[in-house]
Design a protein around this motif. Structure first.
Motif, PDB file in Angstrom:
ATOM      1  N   TRP A  89       0.841  -1.205   0.000  1.00  0.00           N
ATOM      2  CA  TRP A  89       0.000   0.000   0.000  1.00  0.00           C
ATOM      3  C   TRP A  89       0.875   1.253   0.000  1.00  0.00           C
ATOM      4  N   LEU A  90       1.944   1.224   0.790  1.00  0.00           N
ATOM      5  CA  LEU A  90       2.845   2.381   0.851  1.00  0.00           C
ATOM      6  C   LEU A  90       3.590   2.570  -0.464  1.00  0.00           C
ATOM      7  N   LEU A  91       4.101   1.463  -1.029  1.00  0.00           N
ATOM      8  CA  LEU A  91       4.850   1.565  -2.281  1.00  0.00           C
ATOM      9  C   LEU A  91       3.963   2.030  -3.434  1.00  0.00           C
ATOM     10  N   LEU A  92       2.705   1.615  -3.425  1.00  0.00           N
ATOM     11  CA  LEU A  92       1.767   2.022  -4.470  1.00  0.00           C
ATOM     12  C   LEU A  92       1.127   3.374  -4.174  1.00  0.00           C
ATOM     13  N   ARG A  93       1.519   3.960  -3.047  1.00  0.00           N
ATOM     14  CA  ARG A  93       0.978   5.259  -2.618  1.00  0.00           C
ATOM     15  C   ARG A  93      -0.545   5.227  -2.508  1.00  0.00           C
ATOM     16  N   GLY A  94      -1.038   4.086  -2.055  1.00  0.00           N
ATOM     17  CA  GLY A  94      -2.464   3.957  -1.791  1.00  0.00           C
ATOM     18  C   GLY A  94      -3.327   3.928  -3.030  1.00  0.00           C
ATOM     19  N   ARG A  95      -2.764   3.471  -4.160  1.00  0.00           N
ATOM     20  CA  ARG A  95      -3.557   3.447  -5.392  1.00  0.00           C
ATOM     21  C   ARG A  95      -3.377   2.118  -6.125  1.00  0.00           C
ATOM     22  N   CYS A  96      -4.397   1.741  -6.895  1.00  0.00           N
ATOM     23  CA  CYS A  96      -4.341   0.524  -7.690  1.00  0.00           C
ATOM     24  C   CYS A  96      -3.216   0.636  -8.714  1.00  0.00           C
ATOM     25  N   ALA A  97      -2.422  -0.420  -8.870  1.00  0.00           N
ATOM     26  CA  ALA A  97      -1.311  -0.399  -9.823  1.00  0.00           C
ATOM     27  C   ALA A  97      -1.801  -0.341 -11.261  1.00  0.00           C
ATOM     28  N   ALA A  98      -3.020  -0.820 -11.525  1.00  0.00           N
ATOM     29  CA  ALA A  98      -3.529  -0.869 -12.893  1.00  0.00           C
ATOM     30  C   ALA A  98      -4.254   0.400 -13.308  1.00  0.00           C
ATOM     31  N   CYS A  99      -5.177   0.876 -12.472  1.00  0.00           N
ATOM     32  CA  CYS A  99      -6.015   2.004 -12.887  1.00  0.00           C
ATOM     33  C   CYS A  99      -5.795   3.278 -12.079  1.00  0.00           C
ATOM     34  N   GLY A 100      -5.045   3.169 -10.996  1.00  0.00           N
ATOM     35  CA  GLY A 100      -4.750   4.359 -10.200  1.00  0.00           C
ATOM     36  C   GLY A 100      -5.842   4.775  -9.241  1.00  0.00           C
ATOM     37  N   THR A 101      -6.903   3.974  -9.117  1.00  0.00           N
ATOM     38  CA  THR A 101      -7.976   4.296  -8.180  1.00  0.00           C
ATOM     39  C   THR A 101      -7.460   4.202  -6.751  1.00  0.00           C
ATOM     40  N   ALA A 102      -7.886   5.138  -5.906  1.00  0.00           N
ATOM     41  CA  ALA A 102      -7.432   5.145  -4.519  1.00  0.00           C
ATOM     42  C   ALA A 102      -7.874   3.891  -3.781  1.00  0.00           C
ATOM     43  N   ILE A 103      -6.977   3.334  -2.981  1.00  0.00           N
ATOM     44  CA  ILE A 103      -7.270   2.171  -2.142  1.00  0.00           C
ATOM     45  C   ILE A 103      -7.484   2.671  -0.723  1.00  0.00           C
ATOM     46  N   SER A 104      -8.543   2.235  -0.099  1.00  0.00           N
ATOM     47  CA  SER A 104      -8.897   2.717   1.238  1.00  0.00           C
ATOM     48  C   SER A 104      -7.753   2.523   2.228  1.00  0.00           C
ATOM     49  N   THR A 105      -7.549   3.545   3.063  1.00  0.00           N
ATOM     50  CA  THR A 105      -6.527   3.436   4.118  1.00  0.00           C
ATOM     51  C   THR A 105      -6.908   2.402   5.168  1.00  0.00           C
ATOM     52  N   ARG A 106      -8.160   1.973   5.130  1.00  0.00           N
ATOM     53  CA  ARG A 106      -8.590   0.992   6.130  1.00  0.00           C
ATOM     54  C   ARG A 106      -7.799  -0.306   6.042  1.00  0.00           C
ATOM     55  N   TYR A 107      -7.424  -0.705   4.831  1.00  0.00           N
ATOM     56  CA  TYR A 107      -6.719  -1.977   4.669  1.00  0.00           C
ATOM     57  C   TYR A 107      -5.389  -2.001   5.425  1.00  0.00           C
ATOM     58  N   PRO A 108      -4.496  -1.042   5.209  1.00  0.00           N
ATOM     59  CA  PRO A 108      -3.248  -1.074   5.987  1.00  0.00           C
ATOM     60  C   PRO A 108      -3.460  -0.808   7.470  1.00  0.00           C
ATOM     61  N   ILE A 109      -4.497  -0.032   7.811  1.00  0.00           N
ATOM     62  CA  ILE A 109      -4.758   0.234   9.228  1.00  0.00           C
ATOM     63  C   ILE A 109      -5.148  -1.053   9.943  1.00  0.00           C
ATOM     64  N   VAL A 110      -6.031  -1.859   9.328  1.00  0.00           N
ATOM     65  CA  VAL A 110      -6.434  -3.129   9.932  1.00  0.00           C
ATOM     66  C   VAL A 110      -5.242  -4.063  10.048  1.00  0.00           C
ATOM     67  N   GLU A 111      -4.403  -4.113   9.010  1.00  0.00           N
ATOM     68  CA  GLU A 111      -3.220  -4.977   9.042  1.00  0.00           C
ATOM     69  C   GLU A 111      -2.265  -4.558  10.150  1.00  0.00           C
ATOM     70  N   ALA A 112      -1.994  -3.256  10.246  1.00  0.00           N
ATOM     71  CA  ALA A 112      -1.071  -2.767  11.267  1.00  0.00           C
ATOM     72  C   ALA A 112      -1.656  -2.934  12.664  1.00  0.00           C
ATOM     73  N   ALA A 113      -2.952  -2.656  12.815  1.00  0.00           N
ATOM     74  CA  ALA A 113      -3.591  -2.792  14.124  1.00  0.00           C
ATOM     75  C   ALA A 113      -3.590  -4.246  14.581  1.00  0.00           C
ATOM     76  N   THR A 114      -3.844  -5.177  13.660  1.00  0.00           N
ATOM     77  CA  THR A 114      -3.810  -6.594  14.023  1.00  0.00           C
ATOM     78  C   THR A 114      -2.424  -6.988  14.500  1.00  0.00           C
ATOM     79  N   ALA A 115      -1.389  -6.478  13.840  1.00  0.00           N
ATOM     80  CA  ALA A 115      -0.017  -6.758  14.276  1.00  0.00           C
ATOM     81  C   ALA A 115       0.245  -6.187  15.667  1.00  0.00           C
ATOM     82  N   VAL A 116      -0.210  -4.963  15.911  1.00  0.00           N
ATOM     83  CA  VAL A 116       0.015  -4.325  17.220  1.00  0.00           C
ATOM     84  C   VAL A 116      -0.707  -5.079  18.332  1.00  0.00           C
ATOM     85  N   PHE A 117      -1.978  -5.440  18.097  1.00  0.00           N
ATOM     86  CA  PHE A 117      -2.727  -6.181  19.111  1.00  0.00           C
ATOM     87  C   PHE A 117      -2.107  -7.562  19.348  1.00  0.00           C
ATOM     88  N   SER A 118      -1.615  -8.182  18.297  1.00  0.00           N
ATOM     89  CA  SER A 118      -0.969  -9.483  18.434  1.00  0.00           C
ATOM     90  C   SER A 118       0.308  -9.360  19.263  1.00  0.00           C
TER      91      SER A 118
END
Length: 292
Positions: A89-118
């Motif tokens: 998500w960071l390397l793609l700057r939060g955008r789809c590699a194919a069409c450039g549509t923004a990807i919700s920040t929720r995805y990396p937030i959930v991933e990072a939060a799950t790691a922190v809680f774990s």
């Protein structure tokens, strides 16, 4: 392997962080797809009751594994190297590699939060059966909370297996259990359900409205099964305080009316997790402050 992890705390935490990121990525899939899967199942069942043809769904196969993840905007399949938790998500700057549509920040937030809680769980319990069970508890609560937040639905697919898992864990160690002994777990499951069931009916009789859903009863029953009936007062108090604070903030800063429904499941889940990780410390602080 467990001995190696226990003897090397930095390695243990590193493995936990990576595992948490990977599980967080999977939880994003669960949170998005499970409600759709349930809606399809309900639609099929309704059609059968009406003796109508089963509805056609696109795609025909839809579960937690099929079809492969794709951009919702352009439909391009997400390549494995574009699906690395947080980093992609960071390397793609939060955008789809194919069409450039923004990807919700929720995805990396959930991933990072799950790691922190774990990490918090393993820091507290270590590479032990308690730690492994606590990770399962944590991940299930995260998924249930996000689904409830999105849909005001707490799926039986999550709450009931969580409750049964808590009761089964109470059977281990000769009935002493992992977090609670068997009698405490059984009473906790029954009391957790009946407490909110009673509140639900009392509120409905007084106001004529439904104050919460049956999923909340089952979630508190699951928490009681895992942690025992003794922890339920703390869980209820914590969830009420957090829920009231968030509700007041939403009314004050987002202009939501008092009649706006706010899912209670995330607050129950947060309170249950806090009670699992720091419940004994909270009790000691309370008893010390009150001189009991």
């Amino acid at each position: 392997m467990l001995d190696l992890l226990q003897a090397n705390p930095p390695l243990l935490l590193g493995v936990t962080a990576v595992l948490g990121l990977l599980v967080g990525s999977f939880l994003n899939v669960v949170v998005y797809r499970l409600p759709i899967m349930l809606q399809r199942e309900w639609a099929t069942q309704c059609a059968e009751l009406r003796e109508e043809p089963a509805p056609e769904h696109t795609p025909a196969r839809f579960n937690l594994l099929v079809p492969a993840s794709a951009c919702p905007a352009c439909g391009t399949a997400i390549r494995p190297w574009h699906n690395i938790p947080v980093i992609s998500w960071l390397l793609l700057r939060g955008r789809c590699a194919a069409c450039g549509t923004a990807i919700s920040t929720r995805y990396p937030i959930v991933e990072a939060a799950t790691a922190v809680f774990s990490l918090a769980v393993i820091w507290q319990f270590g590479a032990t059966p308690q730690g492994a069970a606590a990770l399962l508890f944590t991940w299930t609560l995260i998924a249930a909370s996000l689904i409830d937040f999105d849909t005001t639905l707490l799926p039986d697919n999550l709450t009931l297996p969580l409750m049964w898992a808590g009761l089964l864990l109470a059977l281990t160690a000769g009935g002493a259990g992992v977090f609670a002994d068997l009698p405490s777990a059984v009473i906790g499951a029954a009391a957790g359900y009946l407490i909110l069931w009673s509140v639900y009916w009392a509120f409905k009789l007084v106001t004529g409205k439904e104050g919460m859903g049956y999923g909340d009863f089952k979630l508190l029953a699951a928490i009681g099964a895992w942690l025992g009936w003794q922890i339920l007062p703390q869980v209820i108090l914590l969830s009420a305080v957090v829920g009231a604070a968030v509700g007041i903030a939403l009314i004050a800063f987002r202009g939501r009316g008092r009649d706006t429904a706010i899912p209670f499941g995330p607050y129950l889940a947060a309170a249950g997790w806090i009670a699992m990780v720091w419940g004994e410390d909270i009790n000691r602080l309370y008893l010390g402050a009150t001189g009991l």
